[in-house]
Scaffold this motif. Sequence first.
Motif, PDB file in Angstrom:
ATOM      1  N   TYR A  27       0.837  -1.210   0.000  1.00  0.00           N
ATOM      2  CA  TYR A  27       0.000   0.000   0.000  1.00  0.00           C
ATOM      3  C   TYR A  27       0.866   1.251   0.000  1.00  0.00           C
ATOM      4  O   TYR A  27       1.835   1.355   0.763  1.00  0.00           O
ATOM      5  CB  TYR A  27      -0.900   0.021   1.236  1.00  0.00           C
ATOM      6  N   SER A  35      -3.312   1.418  -4.223  1.00  0.00           N
ATOM      7  CA  SER A  35      -4.414   1.694  -3.318  1.00  0.00           C
ATOM      8  C   SER A  35      -5.270   0.441  -3.121  1.00  0.00           C
ATOM      9  O   SER A  35      -5.138  -0.543  -3.861  1.00  0.00           O
ATOM     10  CB  SER A  35      -5.292   2.821  -3.868  1.00  0.00           C
ATOM     11  N   GLU A  36      -6.146   0.482  -2.136  1.00  0.00           N
ATOM     12  CA  GLU A  36      -7.047  -0.636  -1.896  1.00  0.00           C
ATOM     13  C   GLU A  36      -7.993  -0.837  -3.079  1.00  0.00           C
ATOM     14  O   GLU A  36      -8.306  -1.972  -3.446  1.00  0.00           O
ATOM     15  CB  GLU A  36      -7.842  -0.385  -0.603  1.00  0.00           C
ATOM     16  N   ARG A  37      -8.420   0.255  -3.687  1.00  0.00           N
ATOM     17  CA  ARG A  37      -9.305   0.139  -4.849  1.00  0.00           C
ATOM     18  C   ARG A  37      -8.588  -0.588  -5.985  1.00  0.00           C
ATOM     19  O   ARG A  37      -9.167  -1.482  -6.624  1.00  0.00           O
ATOM     20  CB  ARG A  37      -9.753   1.524  -5.310  1.00  0.00           C
ATOM     21  N   ALA A  38      -7.325  -0.237  -6.243  1.00  0.00           N
ATOM     22  CA  ALA A  38      -6.573  -0.897  -7.313  1.00  0.00           C
ATOM     23  C   ALA A  38      -6.375  -2.378  -7.009  1.00  0.00           C
ATOM     24  O   ALA A  38      -6.447  -3.220  -7.918  1.00  0.00           O
ATOM     25  CB  ALA A  38      -5.217  -0.206  -7.500  1.00  0.00           C
ATOM     26  N   ARG A  40      -8.329  -4.411  -5.267  1.00  0.00           N
ATOM     27  CA  ARG A  40      -9.578  -5.147  -5.442  1.00  0.00           C
ATOM     28  C   ARG A  40      -9.981  -5.213  -6.920  1.00  0.00           C
ATOM     29  O   ARG A  40     -10.500  -6.233  -7.395  1.00  0.00           O
ATOM     30  CB  ARG A  40     -10.690  -4.506  -4.601  1.00  0.00           C
ATOM     31  N   GLU A  41      -9.746  -4.135  -7.661  1.00  0.00           N
ATOM     32  CA  GLU A  41     -10.074  -4.150  -9.085  1.00  0.00           C
ATOM     33  C   GLU A  41      -9.230  -5.168  -9.843  1.00  0.00           C
ATOM     34  O   GLU A  41      -9.729  -5.872 -10.735  1.00  0.00           O
ATOM     35  CB  GLU A  41      -9.888  -2.755  -9.675  1.00  0.00           C
ATOM     36  N   SER A  91     -14.230   8.634   2.378  1.00  0.00           N
ATOM     37  CA  SER A  91     -15.426   8.182   1.687  1.00  0.00           C
ATOM     38  C   SER A  91     -16.639   8.331   2.589  1.00  0.00           C
ATOM     39  O   SER A  91     -16.536   8.369   3.813  1.00  0.00           O
ATOM     40  CB  SER A  91     -15.262   6.716   1.278  1.00  0.00           C
ATOM     41  N   ASP A 130      -9.962   6.698   2.448  1.00  0.00           N
ATOM     42  CA  ASP A 130     -10.799   7.219   1.362  1.00  0.00           C
ATOM     43  C   ASP A 130     -11.246   6.101   0.417  1.00  0.00           C
ATOM     44  O   ASP A 130     -11.871   6.350  -0.615  1.00  0.00           O
ATOM     45  CB  ASP A 130     -10.061   8.314   0.576  1.00  0.00           C
ATOM     46  N   THR A 131     -10.924   4.846   0.758  1.00  0.00           N
ATOM     47  CA  THR A 131     -11.377   3.719  -0.044  1.00  0.00           C
ATOM     48  C   THR A 131     -12.896   3.648  -0.026  1.00  0.00           C
ATOM     49  O   THR A 131     -13.507   3.684   1.041  1.00  0.00           O
ATOM     50  CB  THR A 131     -10.808   2.396   0.518  1.00  0.00           C
ATOM     51  N   PRO A 132     -13.542   3.563  -1.177  1.00  0.00           N
ATOM     52  CA  PRO A 132     -15.004   3.469  -1.205  1.00  0.00           C
ATOM     53  C   PRO A 132     -15.508   2.299  -0.365  1.00  0.00           C
ATOM     54  O   PRO A 132     -15.005   1.189  -0.462  1.00  0.00           O
ATOM     55  CB  PRO A 132     -15.313   3.268  -2.694  1.00  0.00           C
ATOM     56  N   TYR A 134     -15.243   1.954   2.874  1.00  0.00           N
ATOM     57  CA  TYR A 134     -14.401   1.640   4.029  1.00  0.00           C
ATOM     58  C   TYR A 134     -15.191   1.730   5.340  1.00  0.00           C
ATOM     59  O   TYR A 134     -15.025   0.913   6.242  1.00  0.00           O
ATOM     60  CB  TYR A 134     -13.209   2.598   4.054  1.00  0.00           C
TER      61      TYR A 134
END
Length: 468
Positions: A27, A35-38, A40-41, A91, A130-132, A134
């Motif tokens: 991270y 990022s956490e979003r990246a 998971r995607e 978020s 700020d991870t959607p 969270y």
Amino acid sequence: MATHHALNNGDILYCILSVFNSDRFDYRSDEPRHSERARREALAHCALVCKTFRDIALPVLWARLHNLAPFFRLLSTCTIVGETSLGSRMSAEHIYALGSSSVSQEEIERLRYYGALIRIVAWNHKAAPDTPGYYDYIDGSSLKQLRLVVGDAQGPLLPNLDTLSWARLTLTMDPASLSVLMSPDLKTLRMNSVFDKGEWQPLIERLLLASLPTAPNLEHLHLDYGAYYSELRLSSEITYPISKLRSLRSLTLLFPTHQTWNEIRSNTVLDALQQLAPLRNLERLEFRPGHIVGGSTASTSSSHHDVLFPNLHRLKLHVVSCGSSSRILFEALRTPSLRSLEATLEYHTNTAAEEAFTTMARCFPNLQSLGTSMSHDDDTWDDWPSPLTEVISPLFTVRSIERLVILAGLRPQFTVGDADLDAIYAAWPHLRVLDLATFPPPMPSYEVEWEDIGMFFLVFSRPGVQTD
């Protein structure tokens, strides 16, 4: 085009995709690709490649959730019932709830499939807030609805769950319904602060009584009900179900210390600790029982002939008043096995502070690490500032101490000078870590900050010693 045979090997694929495991992922808050979003995607895209990729990627993707909102959203009846803005850099907080409509058997089977993949439900503090999603959470009433939908016949929905952190309790929660999620093999359970005023005491007591027996192999239990406005108190109804967890190794019990709402009689604390005595495997205890009142020498000395926790190695005590409160807690928790003690001490007089260290030395004779902060609990001063060693000298009998950290409050009542350092090093010649940096010298200079002078003492008097 035919797939390379290496990519059909599950072991190779797992080694590649395990880089995206939340515990191993690199991270970086300033790089979107880290990022956490990246993370998971990337796993979601891999799961869409083919069946072989899917069977490896999904367990990694679902192994850890920040909260249970993604799990509940697998049901078509799950909807957003509220939203709170948490600021421009964080978020939004969404509140999800299950509707009363029925769901298909296919949805239930899908829910069980993904539930079996989940290992950890807890905030990952390495991931940016700020991870959607969270801070999303589930309204407590949805647990009862979920239980009605899936039933109890086929066991818990999260059969492989190792860690559960329920970060947002609500008064609408049905205590008996938490068992629909909890696995018998659950190892760690965290229940954090309440966020609203209300009748929390009976809810918490019923929740623990209903849920803890479903996790007989629990090793770590963290109960933090320390919100300032909370009126929760330590009670036998809380400690009784905990005492049945014979595998417990780590226990955190944090209750508010507001003196008006949470005065707790000393015999209540002693009874609670006695009730926890079956936890013979307990190694770590973090404890804040509330504001202790009452108590006498008779009440503390007659009940504690036996060591309650013979394997206790680490103890952390929050906001302990020097005097009867410190004596009650130290004597109740006394054990020769303790190696590390952290305590936040409040004192009204220097004599009370010295008494606390005297009791500490008697109850924990084999300490190796001591960390404490000392704060005067009144704006009036009954004593002139005196050398620190005058109050900690009872500890000199504990020859095993290798790490000593004592932090002063905003207006220290004690000073640290050359004579204090000489006495400390004479008592503990094997001391490896020393931090007294927030204490002033006997004659402070108003041109230099007190903590800077403290550091000068440490650096120039014993340069070979570490400072925290």
